[in-house]
Design a protein around this motif. Structure first.
Motif, PDB file in Angstrom:
ATOM      1  N   ALA A  15       0.839  -1.208   0.000  1.00 39.06           N
ATOM      2  CA  ALA A  15       0.000   0.000   0.000  1.00 39.06           C
ATOM      3  C   ALA A  15       0.873   1.256   0.000  1.00 39.06           C
ATOM      4  O   ALA A  15       0.588   2.221  -0.725  1.00 39.06           O
ATOM      5  CB  ALA A  15      -0.928  -0.002   1.211  1.00 39.06           C
ATOM      6  N   GLU A  16       1.940   1.227   0.795  1.00 37.72           N
ATOM      7  CA  GLU A  16       2.861   2.377   0.862  1.00 37.72           C
ATOM      8  C   GLU A  16       3.528   2.593  -0.499  1.00 37.72           C
ATOM      9  O   GLU A  16       3.621   3.712  -0.987  1.00 37.72           O
ATOM     10  CB  GLU A  16       3.907   2.135   1.960  1.00 37.72           C
ATOM     11  N   ARG A  17       3.985   1.503  -1.110  1.00 38.37           N
ATOM     12  CA  ARG A  17       4.641   1.592  -2.422  1.00 38.37           C
ATOM     13  C   ARG A  17       3.659   2.133  -3.470  1.00 38.37           C
ATOM     14  O   ARG A  17       4.017   2.965  -4.295  1.00 38.37           O
ATOM     15  CB  ARG A  17       5.157   0.207  -2.836  1.00 38.37           C
ATOM     16  N   GLU A  18       2.413   1.662  -3.405  1.00 40.38           N
ATOM     17  CA  GLU A  18       1.376   2.121  -4.341  1.00 40.38           C
ATOM     18  C   GLU A  18       1.101   3.615  -4.152  1.00 40.38           C
ATOM     19  O   GLU A  18       0.972   4.368  -5.116  1.00 40.38           O
ATOM     20  CB  GLU A  18       0.092   1.292  -4.121  1.00 40.38           C
ATOM     21  N   ARG A  19       1.032   4.052  -2.878  1.00 45.59           N
ATOM     22  CA  ARG A  19       0.803   5.475  -2.585  1.00 45.59           C
ATOM     23  C   ARG A  19       1.961   6.322  -3.127  1.00 45.59           C
ATOM     24  O   ARG A  19       1.741   7.360  -3.757  1.00 45.59           O
ATOM     25  CB  ARG A  19       0.655   5.677  -1.069  1.00 45.59           C
ATOM     26  N   GLU A  20       3.203   5.854  -2.902  1.00 47.19           N
ATOM     27  CA  GLU A  20       4.380   6.571  -3.414  1.00 47.19           C
ATOM     28  C   GLU A  20       4.346   6.640  -4.938  1.00 47.19           C
ATOM     29  O   GLU A  20       4.669   7.672  -5.527  1.00 47.19           O
ATOM     30  CB  GLU A  20       5.670   5.881  -2.945  1.00 47.19           C
ATOM     31  N   ASN A  21       3.953   5.522  -5.580  1.00 44.99           N
ATOM     32  CA  ASN A  21       3.856   5.503  -7.045  1.00 44.99           C
ATOM     33  C   ASN A  21       2.824   6.509  -7.540  1.00 44.99           C
ATOM     34  O   ASN A  21       3.058   7.212  -8.526  1.00 44.99           O
ATOM     35  CB  ASN A  21       3.480   4.099  -7.548  1.00 44.99           C
ATOM     36  N   GLN A  22       1.683   6.586  -6.866  1.00 46.37           N
ATOM     37  CA  GLN A  22       0.632   7.520  -7.269  1.00 46.37           C
ATOM     38  C   GLN A  22       1.086   8.967  -7.097  1.00 46.37           C
ATOM     39  O   GLN A  22       0.827   9.805  -7.957  1.00 46.37           O
ATOM     40  CB  GLN A  22      -0.655   7.258  -6.468  1.00 46.37           C
ATOM     41  N   GLU A  23       1.782   9.248  -5.990  1.00 44.78           N
ATOM     42  CA  GLU A  23       2.296  10.614  -5.762  1.00 44.78           C
ATOM     43  C   GLU A  23       3.325  10.975  -6.827  1.00 44.78           C
ATOM     44  O   GLU A  23       3.304  12.080  -7.365  1.00 44.78           O
ATOM     45  CB  GLU A  23       2.943  10.716  -4.374  1.00 44.78           C
ATOM     46  N   ARG A  24       4.222  10.030  -7.108  1.00 43.22           N
ATOM     47  CA  ARG A  24       5.253  10.272  -8.129  1.00 43.22           C
ATOM     48  C   ARG A  24       4.607  10.509  -9.484  1.00 43.22           C
ATOM     49  O   ARG A  24       4.973  11.417 -10.213  1.00 43.22           O
ATOM     50  CB  ARG A  24       6.212   9.074  -8.180  1.00 43.22           C
TER      51      ARG A  24
END
Length: 199
Positions: A15-24
């Motif tokens: 979930a954290e990786r997905e959130r970081e990907n979305q922000e990026r």
């Protein structure tokens, strides 16, 4: 033990990786939206479009396509695009056209850039522009099927290795080395491989 954790990320890590990907991705989209042009690419070429005032004719444009650089400007004005390419183009296969657009009414310059290296994604059109994350590009299967055998195999290997890296798994080269080591161990049971290093 820690190696197992890396290969099986927890739902919170995912979930954290997905959130970081979305922000990026949102940051990347915002940066790209600020550019005075839009661009897309396939593994073979890059397509750039930019709006041009409707009163401008082809002769009013200053367009230079060189192996490693580009300049697109309306004569006497600041360039819309100017700078060095991240990778070389085939100048004879590259071109530009000026077309009328129905919505909004006006004109648009379309620049077709034919890549020299057909297995390389471009992070940007010119090196001074903001980069996109080329590791997140997923080419359409139809584009992959257009490639010749060796090129397609190399692209598929690169995509596989990228997916493995994202999941914390070994690349195809690392897997091949491990398989060779296992085979060698089976053929030579008398040898001690407890301190063998992969490299």
């Amino acid at each position: 033990m820690s190696a197992d954790l890396d290969q099986n990320p927890s739902p919170a890590d995912i979930a954290e990786r997905e959130r970081e990907n979305q922000e990026r991705k949102a940051r990347e989209d915002a940066e790209q939206a600020q550019l005075p042009y839009k661009w897309t690419q396939t593994i073979r070429d890059v397509e750039v479009t930019a709006p041009i005032p409707s009163n401008i004719k082809g002769r009013d444009l200053d367009v230079v396509l060189a192996k490693n650089k580009i300049r697109v400007a309306i004569k006497g004005q600041e360039p819309l695009i100017e700078g060095d390419f991240p990778h070389a183009i085939l100048v004879d296969e590259s071109s530009w056209t000026l077309e009328t657009t129905p919505t909004p009414p006006g004109k648009e310059i379309t620049i077709h850039l034919d890549k020299v290296n057909k297995v390389e994604w471009w992070p940007h059109v010119v090196t001074t522009a903001p980069k996109i994350d080329v590791t997140k590009i997923t080419p359409e299967n139809s584009s992959l099927s257009d490639l010749d055998g060796p090129t397609r195999a190399m692209v598929e290997k690169m995509m596989y290795d990228q997916r493995q890296k994202e999941m914390g798994g070994p690349s195809s080269d690392e897997q091949r080395k491990m398989e060779l080591l296992k085979k060698f161990q089976a053929e030579h049971p008398e040898m001690d491989f407890s301190n063998a290093k992969m490299g």
